[in-house]
Every structure is written in C-alpha cells, then in structure tokens.
Design a protein around this motif. Structure first.
Motif, mmCIF file in Angstrom:
data_model
loop_
_atom_site.group_PDB
_atom_site.id
_atom_site.type_symbol
_atom_site.label_atom_id
_atom_site.label_comp_id
_atom_site.label_asym_id
_atom_site.label_seq_id
_atom_site.Cartn_x
_atom_site.Cartn_y
_atom_site.Cartn_z
ATOM 1 N N ASN A 108 0.825 -1.212 0.000
ATOM 2 C CA ASN A 108 0.000 0.000 0.000
ATOM 3 C C ASN A 108 0.855 1.257 0.000
ATOM 4 O OD1 ASN A 108 -1.669 -2.204 1.663
ATOM 5 N ND2 ASN A 108 -3.105 -0.853 0.622
ATOM 6 N N LEU A 109 1.934 1.249 0.792
ATOM 7 C CA LEU A 109 2.805 2.423 0.870
ATOM 8 C C LEU A 109 3.514 2.676 -0.454
ATOM 9 C CD1 LEU A 109 4.170 1.832 4.462
ATOM 10 C CD2 LEU A 109 3.088 3.961 3.690
ATOM 11 N N ILE A 110 3.998 1.615 -1.077
ATOM 12 C CA ILE A 110 4.657 1.779 -2.374
ATOM 13 C C ILE A 110 3.681 2.360 -3.392
ATOM 14 C CG2 ILE A 110 5.663 0.534 -4.321
ATOM 15 C CD1 ILE A 110 6.838 -1.437 -2.227
ATOM 16 N N GLU A 111 2.492 1.782 -3.459
ATOM 17 C CA GLU A 111 1.489 2.256 -4.412
ATOM 18 C C GLU A 111 1.119 3.707 -4.145
ATOM 19 O OE1 GLU A 111 -2.716 0.704 -6.387
ATOM 20 O OE2 GLU A 111 -2.032 -0.143 -4.487
ATOM 21 N N ALA A 112 0.953 4.063 -2.866
ATOM 22 C CA ALA A 112 0.550 5.429 -2.516
ATOM 23 C C ALA A 112 1.650 6.434 -2.855
ATOM 24 C CB ALA A 112 0.206 5.502 -1.031
ATOM 25 N N HIS A 113 2.896 6.115 -2.510
ATOM 26 C CA HIS A 113 3.988 7.046 -2.815
ATOM 27 C C HIS A 113 4.163 7.226 -4.319
ATOM 28 C CE1 HIS A 113 5.544 8.131 1.083
ATOM 29 N NE2 HIS A 113 5.605 6.874 1.468
ATOM 30 N N CYS A 114 3.874 6.180 -5.077
ATOM 31 C CA CYS A 114 3.985 6.284 -6.541
ATOM 32 C C CYS A 114 2.915 7.193 -7.138
ATOM 33 C CB CYS A 114 3.919 4.898 -7.173
ATOM 34 S SG CYS A 114 5.413 3.898 -6.960
ATOM 35 N N THR A 115 1.863 7.497 -6.388
ATOM 36 C CA THR A 115 0.828 8.397 -6.901
ATOM 37 C C THR A 115 1.219 9.864 -6.766
ATOM 38 O OG1 THR A 115 -0.387 8.590 -4.805
ATOM 39 C CG2 THR A 115 -0.966 6.748 -6.252
ATOM 40 N N THR A 116 2.174 10.170 -5.869
ATOM 41 C CA THR A 116 2.530 11.568 -5.638
ATOM 42 C C THR A 116 3.840 11.971 -6.302
ATOM 43 O OG1 THR A 116 3.668 11.080 -3.549
ATOM 44 C CG2 THR A 116 1.318 11.592 -3.431
ATOM 45 N N ARG A 117 4.661 11.001 -6.678
ATOM 46 C CA ARG A 117 5.934 11.277 -7.342
ATOM 47 C C ARG A 117 6.155 10.274 -8.468
ATOM 48 N NH1 ARG A 117 5.103 15.085 -4.839
ATOM 49 N NH2 ARG A 117 6.475 16.318 -3.477
ATOM 50 N N GLN A 118 6.968 10.657 -9.437
ATOM 51 C CA GLN A 118 7.283 9.776 -10.559
ATOM 52 C C GLN A 118 8.398 8.812 -10.135
ATOM 53 O OE1 GLN A 118 5.713 9.607 -13.600
ATOM 54 N NE2 GLN A 118 4.229 10.993 -12.649
ATOM 55 N N ILE A 119 8.018 7.803 -9.370
ATOM 56 C CA ILE A 119 8.991 6.843 -8.849
ATOM 57 C C ILE A 119 9.412 5.895 -9.973
ATOM 58 C CG2 ILE A 119 9.400 5.010 -7.178
ATOM 59 C CD1 ILE A 119 9.114 7.789 -5.925
ATOM 60 N N GLU A 120 10.719 5.812 -10.190
ATOM 61 C CA GLU A 120 11.251 4.950 -11.247
ATOM 62 C C GLU A 120 11.732 3.612 -10.710
ATOM 63 O OE1 GLU A 120 14.298 7.317 -12.987
ATOM 64 O OE2 GLU A 120 12.899 8.819 -13.796
ATOM 65 N N THR A 121 12.271 3.624 -9.479
ATOM 66 C CA THR A 121 12.803 2.399 -8.888
ATOM 67 C C THR A 121 12.415 2.310 -7.421
ATOM 68 O OG1 THR A 121 14.730 2.461 -10.353
ATOM 69 C CG2 THR A 121 14.881 1.033 -8.417
ATOM 70 N N VAL A 122 11.933 1.146 -7.010
ATOM 71 C CA VAL A 122 11.619 0.865 -5.607
ATOM 72 C C VAL A 122 12.577 -0.220 -5.125
ATOM 73 C CG1 VAL A 122 9.894 0.019 -3.974
ATOM 74 C CG2 VAL A 122 9.183 1.428 -5.934
ATOM 75 N N THR A 123 13.245 0.055 -4.011
ATOM 76 C CA THR A 123 14.112 -0.939 -3.378
ATOM 77 C C THR A 123 13.409 -1.460 -2.144
ATOM 78 O OG1 THR A 123 16.101 0.190 -4.155
ATOM 79 C CG2 THR A 123 16.369 -1.371 -2.351
ATOM 80 N N LEU A 124 13.319 -2.776 -2.025
ATOM 81 C CA LEU A 124 12.588 -3.401 -0.921
ATOM 82 C C LEU A 124 13.565 -4.134 -0.014
ATOM 83 C CD1 LEU A 124 9.820 -4.149 0.349
ATOM 84 C CD2 LEU A 124 9.794 -6.146 -1.176
ATOM 85 N N TRP A 125 13.510 -3.830 1.273
ATOM 86 C CA TRP A 125 14.349 -4.509 2.268
ATOM 87 C C TRP A 125 13.476 -5.141 3.339
ATOM 88 C CZ3 TRP A 125 14.886 -4.489 7.518
ATOM 89 C CH2 TRP A 125 15.989 -5.168 8.047
ATOM 90 N N GLY A 126 13.816 -6.358 3.727
ATOM 91 C CA GLY A 126 13.158 -7.030 4.840
ATOM 92 C C GLY A 126 14.153 -7.889 5.581
ATOM 93 N N ARG A 127 13.827 -8.231 6.809
ATOM 94 C CA ARG A 127 14.726 -9.077 7.603
ATOM 95 C C ARG A 127 14.918 -10.437 6.922
ATOM 96 N NH1 ARG A 127 15.374 -6.699 12.666
ATOM 97 N NH2 ARG A 127 13.729 -5.256 13.289
ATOM 98 N N ASN A 128 13.880 -10.917 6.258
ATOM 99 C CA ASN A 128 13.948 -12.175 5.508
ATOM 100 C C ASN A 128 14.142 -11.828 4.036
ATOM 101 O OD1 ASN A 128 13.242 -14.496 3.970
ATOM 102 N ND2 ASN A 128 12.087 -15.326 5.696
ATOM 103 N N PHE A 129 15.365 -12.015 3.544
ATOM 104 C CA PHE A 129 15.691 -11.594 2.191
ATOM 105 C C PHE A 129 14.912 -12.389 1.144
ATOM 106 C CE2 PHE A 129 18.798 -11.526 -1.483
ATOM 107 C CZ PHE A 129 18.463 -10.232 -1.883
ATOM 108 N N GLU A 130 14.675 -13.671 1.409
ATOM 109 C CA GLU A 130 13.915 -14.481 0.469
ATOM 110 C C GLU A 130 12.493 -13.954 0.323
ATOM 111 O OE1 GLU A 130 14.907 -16.913 -1.590
ATOM 112 O OE2 GLU A 130 16.909 -16.352 -0.896
ATOM 113 N N LYS A 131 11.902 -13.584 1.446
ATOM 114 C CA LYS A 131 10.560 -13.005 1.391
ATOM 115 C C LYS A 131 10.580 -11.690 0.627
ATOM 116 C CE LYS A 131 6.654 -11.496 4.234
ATOM 117 N NZ LYS A 131 6.117 -11.291 5.614
ATOM 118 N N ALA A 132 11.615 -10.888 0.850
ATOM 119 C CA ALA A 132 11.725 -9.608 0.151
ATOM 120 C C ALA A 132 11.816 -9.829 -1.358
ATOM 121 C CB ALA A 132 12.940 -8.833 0.653
ATOM 122 N N LYS A 133 12.581 -10.824 -1.790
ATOM 123 C CA LYS A 133 12.702 -11.108 -3.221
ATOM 124 C C LYS A 133 11.372 -11.558 -3.815
ATOM 125 C CE LYS A 133 16.253 -13.959 -3.015
ATOM 126 N NZ LYS A 133 17.347 -14.851 -3.511
#
Length: 287
Positions: A108-133
């Motif tokens: 939801n946060l990624i989608e919402a932030h993309c509505t206010t700015r022209q986001i070209e790249t999103v980097t995702l980090w999580g404690r579980n890297f496999e889940k993040a991928k």
C-alpha cells in the motif's frame, strides 16, 4: 475525536499484544469505532500481526450501517496519510523509493507514494531476504514499477529519495548517517513509546513533521525518546497534517534538507476511509 484507548495484553510465552479502540464522529452524520489488535508473536507462525474491524453507524439514529475490514481500511488510510505528507515534504523530482518492511502495509505504501511522485525504482528490504525477493517480484507484476530486493539496509537507504519504514521494531533500524541530503523519511510502524524505527541522528539531521501532534508526540517512540533525552524540543516539531493542508506551513523549503514524517494514525482517518467505502458501496449497489 478523543484520544485512542491503548491497552497492553499479556500473551503466554509470547510478546505482549496491544488492543486499540479508536472512536470518531461527525455530529448528526456518522460515527464509528475501530477495534484493532496487534500480536507481534504472530510473525513466528505466519499469521498477520494486526487484525482490525471497523463499525460505521448513523450519527442521527445510532443504527449500524457498515462493518468494514479494519485491516484493509488501516492499510489504505495509513498509506494515504504518508503519501499526503510526502506530497508536501518529498522533493518534486524524487524518483527512488526504499521500502523497509515486507508486511501488509508495504504494498500500500509503495502504491501510494507512486501516486505523488514519478517513482522509477523501488528498493525493498526485509529481515527475511527471500521473502523480500518474492514480494518484489509480486509487486513488479502488480504495480508495473521496477521493484528490486536489497540485502544491505545501509545501501538501500543511502540511494533513496524517499525512505518509507513500516515495521514493528523496538530498536532503530534507520541510522541518520545513512540518509542522503534531500531525503524524505516516512516512519509508519512504531505506535508505542517503546518502538523506534530511526535513531537520534536521524532526528537531529531532519526537520520534523507529524500526522497529529497529540498522537505522535505522546505515543511514538521515534519522538518521545528524543524528546525525553533532549535531542528534540517540542517547538522543533514543524507542523502536522492539519498545518500542511491548510497552508499554515509550506513543508519542504529546500532540496538539500532532510524531512522526517512520523505517523501513528488517527481515528479521523479511519472515519473518513470508512465513510468513503460505505458511500462508494452504496453507489455501486445503486442504493
């Protein structure tokens, strides 16, 4: 809107849970209350940490009108508030977003932030890297935005124009020295005085904004702890969403400053979201 009711509940052999009751009303029109529970220990069993239900009622008769999925409502209104703040606080040319956390709110946060700015790249980090991928792949397909998982949190933060954080961390994940000049930091996850997502250096390097002063300055460890230890003074909190939306504060004043937005949520956001859901559903049903 009174202050939300906040209760700690013990859970045998697990971390304490939290019960939140959040009422709000428009006199003679609508009133509602959200019942939310947060069970951090659910992460160990793959269950959602947050469960919620919202009851919307008629402000003239008291009759119940709608029962709304509180989790969906919370996720959407929380992300909407962050996007609203970012519209005032992020640089106009912000193109890179780092999302810290892989829970329900991240999409939801990624989608919402993309509505206010022209986001070209999103980097995702999580404690579980496999889940993040895995999440990154799903989000690429769902949102049509380039989303990549990153194993190094410092690297993910250093190259971001916007850093959005939605975790249940009690210890700061974001170190202020990682933030690049002009970055906007959006802190969403911590909602008790013991929870923190960013350290004191992040506070001291930034101009501070909140969703509501009454909520964030009393409930959020990202503010209460620096206020208590002297890193932050109350008068240094620049504005809340009320001030920003009414032009009482213009928000960002330079491309080089770091802006810091802390939200803990407010019952008014829930009420507005529930009313929108109810009135849209009436239209769809032709009622």
């Amino acid at each position: 809107m009174p202050a939300r009711y906040h209760h700690t509940m013990s859970v045998p052999d697990k971390a304490d849970a939290t019960l939140l009751l959040m009422p709000a009303w428009q006199s003679g029109i609508y009133f509602g209350v959200k019942l939310t529970s947060v069970f951090p220990g659910n992460a160990d069993t793959g269950l959602p940490a947050v469960s919620a239900t919202y009851l919307l009622s008629d402000g003239k008769t008291g009759s119940p009108l709608a029962l709304v999925d509180g989790g969906e409502l919370t996720a959407r209104r929380t992300a909407a508030a962050s996007a609203l703040a970012a519209d005032y606080l992020a640089r106009k040319n912000a193109a890179t977003l780092t999302m810290v956390g892989t829970g329900r709110l991240s999409a939801n946060l990624i989608e919402a932030h993309c509505t206010t700015r022209q986001i070209e790249t999103v980097t995702l980090w999580g404690r579980n890297f496999e889940k993040a991928k895995n999440n990154a792949q799903e989000l690429r397909e769902k949102l049509g935005v380039k989303v990549v998982a990153e194993q190094s949190l410092p690297k993910a933060v250093k190259h971001a124009d916007i850093v959005s954080v939605a975790t249940l961390s009690n210890d700061p994940l974001i170190q202020g020295e990682w933030l690049s000049d002009g970055c906007h930091l959006d802190l969403v996850g911590g909602f008790t005085p013991n929870m923190r997502e960013a350290n004191d250096t992040a506070v001291s390097r930034s101009r501070i904004f909140v969703d509501t002063r009454a909520g964030a300055m009393k409930e959020a460890g990202d503010l209460t702890i620096p206020l208590a230890n002297g890193t932050l003074k109350p008068e240094e909190v620049q504005a809340d969403l009320y001030d920003l939306t009414r032009g009482n504060n213009i928000g960002r004043i330079s491309d080089n400053e770091i802006t810091y937005f802390k939200s803990v949520g407010t019952a008014l956001e829930d009420l507005a979201g529930a009313i929108l859901a109810y009135e849209n559903s009436k239209e769809l049903l032709g009622a």
